[in-house]
Design a protein around this motif. Structure first.
Motif, PDB file in Angstrom:
ATOM      1  N   LEU A 470      14.718 -35.522  63.152  1.00 41.72           N
ATOM      2  CA  LEU A 470      14.681 -36.025  64.521  1.00 41.72           C
ATOM      3  C   LEU A 470      14.741 -34.838  65.482  1.00 41.72           C
ATOM      4  N   GLN A 471      13.883 -34.861  66.499  1.00 42.11           N
ATOM      5  CA  GLN A 471      13.931 -33.866  67.578  1.00 42.11           C
ATOM      6  C   GLN A 471      13.928 -34.602  68.918  1.00 42.11           C
ATOM      7  N   ILE A 478      17.147 -32.279  63.806  1.00 42.79           N
ATOM      8  CA  ILE A 478      18.346 -32.981  63.324  1.00 42.79           C
ATOM      9  C   ILE A 478      17.955 -33.728  62.046  1.00 42.79           C
ATOM     10  N   THR A 479      18.632 -33.442  60.945  1.00 41.49           N
ATOM     11  CA  THR A 479      18.338 -34.100  59.670  1.00 41.49           C
ATOM     12  C   THR A 479      19.132 -35.394  59.565  1.00 41.49           C
ATOM     13  N   THR A 499      10.971 -37.207  68.708  1.00 40.42           N
ATOM     14  CA  THR A 499       9.942 -37.004  67.676  1.00 40.42           C
ATOM     15  C   THR A 499      10.591 -37.192  66.306  1.00 40.42           C
ATOM     16  N   ILE A 500       9.934 -37.989  65.480  1.00 39.69           N
ATOM     17  CA  ILE A 500      10.393 -38.194  64.100  1.00 39.69           C
ATOM     18  C   ILE A 500       9.321 -37.641  63.175  1.00 39.69           C
ATOM     19  N   ASN A 523       4.991 -40.028  60.870  1.00 39.77           N
ATOM     20  CA  ASN A 523       5.476 -39.303  62.053  1.00 39.77           C
ATOM     21  C   ASN A 523       5.389 -40.190  63.303  1.00 39.77           C
ATOM     22  N   VAL A 524       6.389 -40.054  64.175  1.00 46.34           N
ATOM     23  CA  VAL A 524       6.465 -40.872  65.393  1.00 46.34           C
ATOM     24  C   VAL A 524       6.798 -39.974  66.589  1.00 46.34           C
TER      25      VAL A 524
END
Length: 529
Positions: A470-471, A478-479, A499-500, A523-524
């Motif tokens: 995650l960003q 971030i994991t 962002t995933i 991805n998202v």
């Protein structure tokens, strides 16, 4: 059979009829249509043999020296039975030629005949020219009526124009029972199969005649085989079998006498003898030896047939032992994968398939084997298996009673890649519209868009997210060790972007293991709105 129980020969003919009829309901391959040609050749051989046998029976009846009125009447009936039967067999042969010709100028032969699928309906079911089909059913009814009028037996011969409702195997099939006789026989029937069905009908007509002549022979005391010309014979349920079936027949002395007690042998081994009622009454039983053994062959000719034999011997008191070689044929078994043609095999996934062999009911000896580097198979029940391929090409070896009967090749493909679906509670989030501000958490779920895989591979389609990155607003990665993202922990506000990426997807597999799935489409990129 009218006047007695069904003979082993009749059982064989009936079984063949049902096998053909059942196969016609399938979308059979050209290989199976070629087997219809082999079956038809066998049936036509039987027709030729029966014509000769019945002619000899008539000769025996006519050779009776008795002048009694009942014997003279039996002779007259025998001639009439022979006359109407020959006419009927010839007529059925003409119908076969007409179906092989169809609307063309000459009869199809060879590959053209095997591959043709339109002639039976054009000839037998054309509403504009219904005469051929209608006349065919009329002739069958007329033959049985004429035969019963001649014989006047207490138990008449049953009808030949049987519909689905006349067979236990089809009487509860609403689709089949809605059809009339002609539709049940010829609708959707390949030409080679229709020709084989007509050959089978010829054998039934000749079987009816044989039963009638046997009944008249008992009255006329006609001599079919004189007692001083003893010949050992086997009354087999079938002389053409699929490897893996059991050969079964009755070994007996033609012209047997109730005053003689024989001993009988197959390939040097003594066999059990039984008193068998052959329809001549409970006091006229014939001593028969039971011949029964599993059938197999190590090689077949280019037509898929192996010709085999065994030796029999009969010892009679005061007589020279009678010895003879009994020949029979074995058909190469052909495995049909019932669902494999329509199903797609996915690598590292289990696909359940039903495998059958035409003509073989006992499938307990049927097994599948896959080379270790290409996957594995599981036997779920007789004739039912699960295939788990691991390579792009999977060769499935088909074994029957430990003997290889062929290889079925399958091309496989990777499991479908999922796309991301965002959820909050039970609700789906429209990614294009963003995540509503204040949403406490979201759940990233893999969505399978390959509906065939989702429907048919129920033990392999439970995708789940095991890890993701995650960003927030392009910040530090971030994991997260699951598919749940706790948004409330990051003080997100309206206008922030998340962002995933690097989504790791897994699934439980058919064999109980856990497999990785390509998550590159997961991805998202989404805003908080």
């Amino acid at each position: 059979m009218a006047g007695g129980k069904e003979t082993p020969r009749q059982k064989m003919i009936g079984m063949m009829y049902l096998v053909l009829t059942a196969l016609l309901a399938l979308n059979v391959s050209s290989a199976i249509l070629e087997k219809f040609a082999i079956v038809n050749t066998t049936l036509e051989d039987l027709v030729g043999e029966d014509l000769t046998k019945n002619e000899n029976k008539l000769t025996g009846i006519m050779g009776s020296t008795s002048k009694e009125a009942k014997v003279e009447a039996a002779k007259d009936k025998a001639k009439k039975v022979r006359e109407i039967t020959k006419t009927m067999v010839t007529y059925l042969g003409d119908v076969k030629k007409k179906i092989a010709t169809g609307s063309g100028q000459k009869a199809l032969e060879g590959e053209e005949l095997v591959q043709n699928t339109v002639n039976p309906e054009e000839v037998m079911l054309d509403s504009r020219k219904p005469e051929t089909g209608q006349n065919y059913e009329k002739k069958l009814k007329g033959y049985v009526k004429d035969l019963n009028d001649i014989m006047q037996l207490k138990v008449p011969f049953p009808k030949l124009n049987k519909k689905a409702e006349d067979f236990p195997e089809f009487k509860n099939d609403a689709h089949q029972t809605s059809k009339n006789f002609l539709e049940f026989s010829f609708e959707g029937t390949p030409t080679m199969a229709a020709v084989a069905l007509l050959s089978q009908m010829q054998t039934e007509v000749l079987e009816y005649e044989s039963a009638a002549l046997d009944s008249l022979n008992a009255i006329a005391e006609g001599v079919v085989t004189k007692f001083d010309q003893l010949v050992p014979m086997v009354q087999a349920e079938s002389n053409t079998l699929v490897a893996g079936q059991t050969y079964e027949g009755n070994l007996f002395v033609a012209g047997a006498s109730s005053g003689l007690v024989p001993t009988m042998f197959k390939d040097g081994r003594q066999i059990e003898i039984e008193d068998v009622d052959v329809g001549l009454g409970p006091t006229n039983k014939i001593k028969m030896g039971k011949v029964k053994f599993p059938v197999g062959a190590s090689s077949f000719n280019d037509k898929g047939i192996a010709e085999l034999s065994y030796k029999v011997k009969i010892n009679l008191p005061g007589k020279t032992p009678l010895e003879q070689t009994i020949k029979y044929k074995v058909l190469r078994p052909v495995a049909i994968f019932g669902s494999a043609a329509a199903a797609t095999l996915y690598r590292d996934c289990g696909t359940e398939v039903n495998v059958s062999i035409p003509g073989l009911q006992d499938l307990s000896g049927l097994d599948l084997a896959i080379p270790g580097e290409q996957g594995k198979s599981y036997k779920l029940a007789p004739g039912k298996f699960a295939l788990l391929p691991t390579r792009a090409l999977c060769n499935v070896n088909v074994n029957l009673n430990g003997q290889s009967i062929g290889v079925q090749k399958f091309e496989t493909q990777d499991v479908p890649m999922p796309i991301a679906k965002l959820m909050t509670g039970p609700n789906t989030i429209d990614i294009s519209k963003g995540i509503p501000a204040g949403t406490p958490s979201i759940r990233v779920e893999p969505e399978i868009i390959d509906l065939i895989f989702a429907k048919n591979n129920l033990k392999d389609n439970k995708y789940f997210v095991s890890n993701l990155i995650l960003q927030i607003n392009g910040g530090s990665p971030i994991t997260i060790r699951s598919g749940t993202v706790p948004l409330s922990q990051y003080n997100l506000k309206k206008g922030d972007n998340i962002t995933i990426s690097q989504v790791q997807v897994q699934r439980p597999a058919y064999d109980g293991s856990t497999k990785q799935v390509n998550g590159s489409k997961m991805n998202v990129n989404c805003r908080i709105n």
